[in-house]
Design an enzyme around this catalytic site. Structure first.
Site, PDB file in Angstrom:
ATOM      1  N   LYS A 167       0.843  -1.220   0.000  1.00  0.00           N
ATOM      2  CA  LYS A 167       0.000   0.000   0.000  1.00  0.00           C
ATOM      3  C   LYS A 167       0.862   1.247   0.000  1.00  0.00           C
ATOM      4  CE  LYS A 167       0.715   1.248   4.558  1.00  0.00           C
ATOM      5  NZ  LYS A 167       1.513   2.393   4.985  1.00  0.00           N
TER       6      LYS A 167
ATOM      7  N   ASP B 137      -3.048  -1.400  10.386  1.00  0.00           N
ATOM      8  CA  ASP B 137      -3.156  -1.341   8.918  1.00  0.00           C
ATOM      9  C   ASP B 137      -3.851  -2.562   8.323  1.00  0.00           C
ATOM     10  OD1 ASP B 137      -1.946   1.083   8.545  1.00  0.00           O
ATOM     11  OD2 ASP B 137      -0.005   0.278   7.902  1.00  0.00           O
TER      12      ASP B 137
END
Ligand code: C5P
Length: 285
Positions: free
Chosen positions: A9, A132
């Protein structure tokens, strides 16, 4: 045996709003999965086994192994699993590699053991593994809030190419958060504005990352790397997460490759593009 990709990401924008009672921080971020990916392979076994192409990451402490163990415990599964993790995403880099591996392991083992793989079940397990991890159950482009567990999917962005550049240092997220001062807190307006623009079909641009300053205070090498990329991509350069990976939003593949050619002698570099993981791997999208 089944294999899945665990995508990295980027934080297109990341602001820290303040400190919470539980010691974590409230944040707001626009996150984006990119094509750089680890590969996780799972198969049935008598016991729980785990191996990784990076030997230092091959212990039971690995988030992917812990994710599989959580699913097994949650559903009192008798069978075991053999998990093999092929790493491409550097660890401790701000690219969410370990968190993405964990989310992939949650989804892959629920399929392997034929237990429910709904968002409602997997979301709380993901949040227990790390701030996350919930994002990776949604993937694509998302607005992320709270500690990281409140994830709102945004429509897919137009294909965007990025150059990733990493200085040769490992960064622990908790150290960067610990180096934050109240002066680094912001109100989230820049990130909300980016999310709004992307939701209405706007182009990918960089927002802000308020973890950059504490990172640069702790690691001058990260600032050197940031400046090297910024010289090539002015106003299009950012740190991802707590760093130290620097990324540039590029005009296309050639633009990204040209930047990589200039920096590859000095730093780890990769050219990657925005991607939306297959829907079977993202039960919360
Ligand atoms: O959740 P995770 O284990 O990935 O977080 C690593 C560290 O980063 C935490 O121990 C905490 O110090 C910091 N953190 C935070 N607020 C968040 C996410 C992470 O303070 N929202």
């Amino acid at each position: 045996m089944q294999s899945t990709h665990a995508y990295a990401k980027l934080n297109l924008s990341l602001e820290i709003l303040g400190r919470r009672q539980d010691g974590f921080h409230d944040l707001i971020s626009v996150m984006q999965t990119v094509s750089l990916a680890d590969t996780l392979t799972v198969s049935l076994a008598d016991s729980m086994r785990f191996e990784c192409t990076v030997p230092e990451l091959g212990s039971p402490e690995n988030l992917a192994y812990r994710a599989a163990s959580l699913v097994r415990e949650r559903y009192s599964v008798q069978a075991g699993s053999q998990i093999s993790l092929h790493k491409e995403i550097p660890a401790a880099a701000g690219l969410g590699g370990g968190s993405s591996d964990a989310a992939a392991a949650l989804v892959a083992t629920t399929h392997l053991w034929h237990v429910p793989a709904t968002c409602e079940v997997l979301q709380p397990l993901a949040a227990r593994l790390g701030s996350d991890v919930p994002f990776f159950l949604t993937g694509g482009t998302s607005l992320v809030e709270g500690r990281g567990e409140c994830v709102t999917p945004l429509p897919p962005v137009r294909e965007t190419w990025y150059l990733l550049v990493k200085p040769p240092i490992d960064v622990a997220t908790r150290d960067v958060f610990a180096a934050l001062s109240e002066r680094d807190w912001t109100d989230g307006a820049t990130t909300r504005a980016l999310a709004k623009s992307l939701a209405s079909g706007g182009q990918v641009t960089t927002g802000i990352n308020t973890l950059e300053q504490p990172l640069f205070r702790l690691y001058p090498e990260a600032l050197d790397c940031f400046r090297a990329v910024q010289d090539l991509f002015p106003r299009r350069t950012m740190i991802s997460g707590s760093g130290p990976t620097v990324f540039a939003v590029c005009e296309g593949l050639e633009d990204a490759r040209a930047g990589a050619d200039k920096l590859a002698g000095q730093y780890w570099t990769r050219v990657t593009r925005s991607c939306v993981p297959p829907s079977g791997d993202t039960p919360c999208r």
